[in-house]
Design a protein around this motif. Structure first.
Motif, PDB file in Angstrom:
ATOM      1  N   UNK A 172       8.381   8.752   4.984  1.00 17.50           N
ATOM      2  CA  UNK A 172       8.072   7.348   5.252  1.00 17.50           C
ATOM      3  C   UNK A 172       6.851   7.205   6.161  1.00 17.50           C
ATOM      4  N   UNK A 173       6.704   8.122   7.102  1.00 16.45           N
ATOM      5  CA  UNK A 173       5.537   8.087   7.989  1.00 16.45           C
ATOM      6  C   UNK A 173       4.261   8.363   7.205  1.00 16.45           C
ATOM      7  N   UNK A 174       4.313   9.323   6.296  1.00 10.43           N
ATOM      8  CA  UNK A 174       3.140   9.614   5.463  1.00 10.43           C
ATOM      9  C   UNK A 174       2.757   8.381   4.648  1.00 10.43           C
ATOM     10  N   UNK A 175       3.755   7.769   4.046  1.00 11.90           N
ATOM     11  CA  UNK A 175       3.482   6.622   3.168  1.00 11.90           C
ATOM     12  C   UNK A 175       2.872   5.455   3.951  1.00 11.90           C
ATOM     13  N   UNK A 176       3.269   5.302   5.200  1.00  7.31           N
ATOM     14  CA  UNK A 176       2.782   4.153   5.989  1.00  7.31           C
ATOM     15  C   UNK A 176       1.444   4.421   6.677  1.00  7.31           C
ATOM     16  N   UNK A 177       1.016   5.680   6.754  1.00 12.21           N
ATOM     17  CA  UNK A 177      -0.196   5.991   7.520  1.00 12.21           C
ATOM     18  C   UNK A 177      -1.340   6.580   6.693  1.00 12.21           C
ATOM     19  N   UNK A 178      -1.049   7.140   5.530  1.00 14.08           N
ATOM     20  CA  UNK A 178      -2.123   7.780   4.763  1.00 14.08           C
ATOM     21  C   UNK A 178      -2.863   6.755   3.906  1.00 14.08           C
ATOM     22  N   UNK A 179      -4.179   6.859   3.892  1.00 17.24           N
ATOM     23  CA  UNK A 179      -5.028   5.965   3.102  1.00 17.24           C
ATOM     24  C   UNK A 179      -5.091   6.431   1.649  1.00 17.24           C
ATOM     25  N   UNK A 180      -5.618   5.574   0.792  1.00 18.87           N
ATOM     26  CA  UNK A 180      -5.798   5.939  -0.620  1.00 18.87           C
ATOM     27  C   UNK A 180      -6.742   7.122  -0.771  1.00 18.87           C
ATOM     28  N   UNK A 181      -7.804   7.117   0.024  1.00 20.15           N
ATOM     29  CA  UNK A 181      -8.762   8.222  -0.052  1.00 20.15           C
ATOM     30  C   UNK A 181      -8.106   9.539   0.351  1.00 20.15           C
ATOM     31  N   UNK A 182      -7.265   9.496   1.367  1.00 24.35           N
ATOM     32  CA  UNK A 182      -6.590  10.707   1.828  1.00 24.35           C
ATOM     33  C   UNK A 182      -5.624  11.212   0.762  1.00 24.35           C
ATOM     34  N   UNK A 183      -4.903  10.298   0.139  1.00 25.86           N
ATOM     35  CA  UNK A 183      -3.967  10.673  -0.928  1.00 25.86           C
ATOM     36  C   UNK A 183      -4.723  11.257  -2.116  1.00 25.86           C
ATOM     37  N   UNK A 184      -5.896  10.703  -2.411  1.00 23.66           N
ATOM     38  CA  UNK A 184      -6.731  11.206  -3.509  1.00 23.66           C
ATOM     39  C   UNK A 184      -7.106  12.673  -3.263  1.00 23.66           C
ATOM     40  N   UNK A 185      -7.542  13.007  -2.053  1.00 22.75           N
ATOM     41  CA  UNK A 185      -7.889  14.387  -1.718  1.00 22.75           C
ATOM     42  C   UNK A 185      -6.646  15.273  -1.741  1.00 22.75           C
ATOM     43  N   UNK A 186      -5.534  14.747  -1.257  1.00 26.15           N
ATOM     44  CA  UNK A 186      -4.261  15.466  -1.263  1.00 26.15           C
ATOM     45  C   UNK A 186      -3.864  15.825  -2.693  1.00 26.15           C
ATOM     46  N   UNK A 187      -4.183  14.940  -3.615  1.00 29.61           N
ATOM     47  CA  UNK A 187      -3.896  15.149  -5.034  1.00 29.61           C
ATOM     48  C   UNK A 187      -4.967  16.006  -5.717  1.00 29.61           C
TER      49      UNK A 187
END
Length: 303
Positions: A172-187
């Protein structure tokens, strides 16, 4: 001189045949006889599983070929995620580093050598968080025998106590704090959808640990070391695993050679990253084709 080796954790449950293959391949490793092994044997979920669980426990009590063997028999069912998190945390509270296997990981003969040498080589480098034994089936041309990248692979791995101390499982903390750009790199720059595992943990569709270890590393700009040709193979994609279905997508040709050359620079390999992204993009293209082929073969009328 007797080599100094990291303790090995093997997590087992109810797959005696897989466990035997995992152990037998590890016994053939250089440094096996100098290594201490801890088995974390999870308890049965129900009476239906008890016979297979007992069979695994009976087998691991007969194992030889290692410096020392310790068996932790869970008195209840922890589940894979809790069993691994608890076991890794417990051993790393007493040791500076660790090598981890699940019961469906077949290793090549130089897996332990690579793990122990890497743990020693990068012990003082806080940019390196994780050592993988598995690698995507990519072309090795232009790469050393191993490479750095952002991705964490959990099929035979190693780390240090000071890095694992940062591990958090807080979807839940990841979902509330990570940006779209960060998730894109994570993916992996959009090549795969690893973030889906975080969301599936939130919705209780799955209960896993590895995606959160990757998130812990990624959040701190850590790097992971992988062999260019895989030193392990996952034999659990046969429908027997807790979190694996039936698939041949991640099968690799197991290396039987030593890792002798290392990256010159401590940075993510652009070559390896490009090829890994290509692997996932091709997988996206061919998966619907394979599904359509299977459906056609299943439902076609033979005249």
């Amino acid at each position: 001189m007797t080599p100094i080796t990291a303790p090995i954790l093997i997590f087992t449950y109810d797959r005696p045949a897989h466990t035997r293959r995992t152990v037998e391949s590890l016994q053939k490793n250089l440094l096996a006889e100098y290594s201490e092994v801890f088995f974390y044997a999870d308890g049965a979920k129900s009476e239906n599983d008890r016979h297979a669980v007992d069979e695994v426990r009976h087998y691991i009590k007969s194992i030889k070929g290692f410096k020392k063997i310790s068996i932790i028999e869970r008195t209840r069912n922890y589940g894979l995620s809790a069993n691994i998190i608890d076991g890794v945390s417990e051993i790393l509270s007493k040791h500076p580093n660790i090598i981890v296997l699940e019961d469906d990981i077949v290793t090549g003969p130089y897996f332990l050598k690579f793990m122990n040498e890497s743990l020693s080589r990068f012990e003082s480098n806080d940019q390196i968080w994780h050592i993988s034994g598995w690698s995507h089936p990519i072309l090795p041309d232009g790469l050393a025998d191993c490479y750095f990248w952002r991705g964490m692979d959990c099929w035979g791995w190693a780390t240090w106590a000071d890095r694992w101390a940062h591990f958090e499982k807080k979807p839940h903390l990841l979902k509330s704090t990570w940006s779209r750009d960060k998730i894109f790199r994570f993916n992996i720059d959009g090549a795969d959808n690893l973030w889906r595992q975080v969301e599936d943990n939130i919705s209780n569709n799955i209960n896993t640990w590895a995606i959160f270890w990757y998130a812990t590393i990624f959040d701190r700009n850590g790097l992971c070391l992988s062999p260019t040709v895989s030193l392990v193979n996952n034999i659990g994609f046969d429908g027997s695993g807790e979190n694996c279905g039936v698939s041949a997508d991640f099968h690799v040709n197991l290396s039987k050679n030593q890792v002798n050359s290392w990256p010159i620079c401590i940075e993510e390999s652009t070559i390896a990253l490009k090829r890994i992204k290509q692997f996932y993009l091709l997988k996206k293209i061919y998966s619907p084709i394979k599904l359509a082929t299977k459906l056609f073969q299943k439902f076609r009328v033979i005249k």
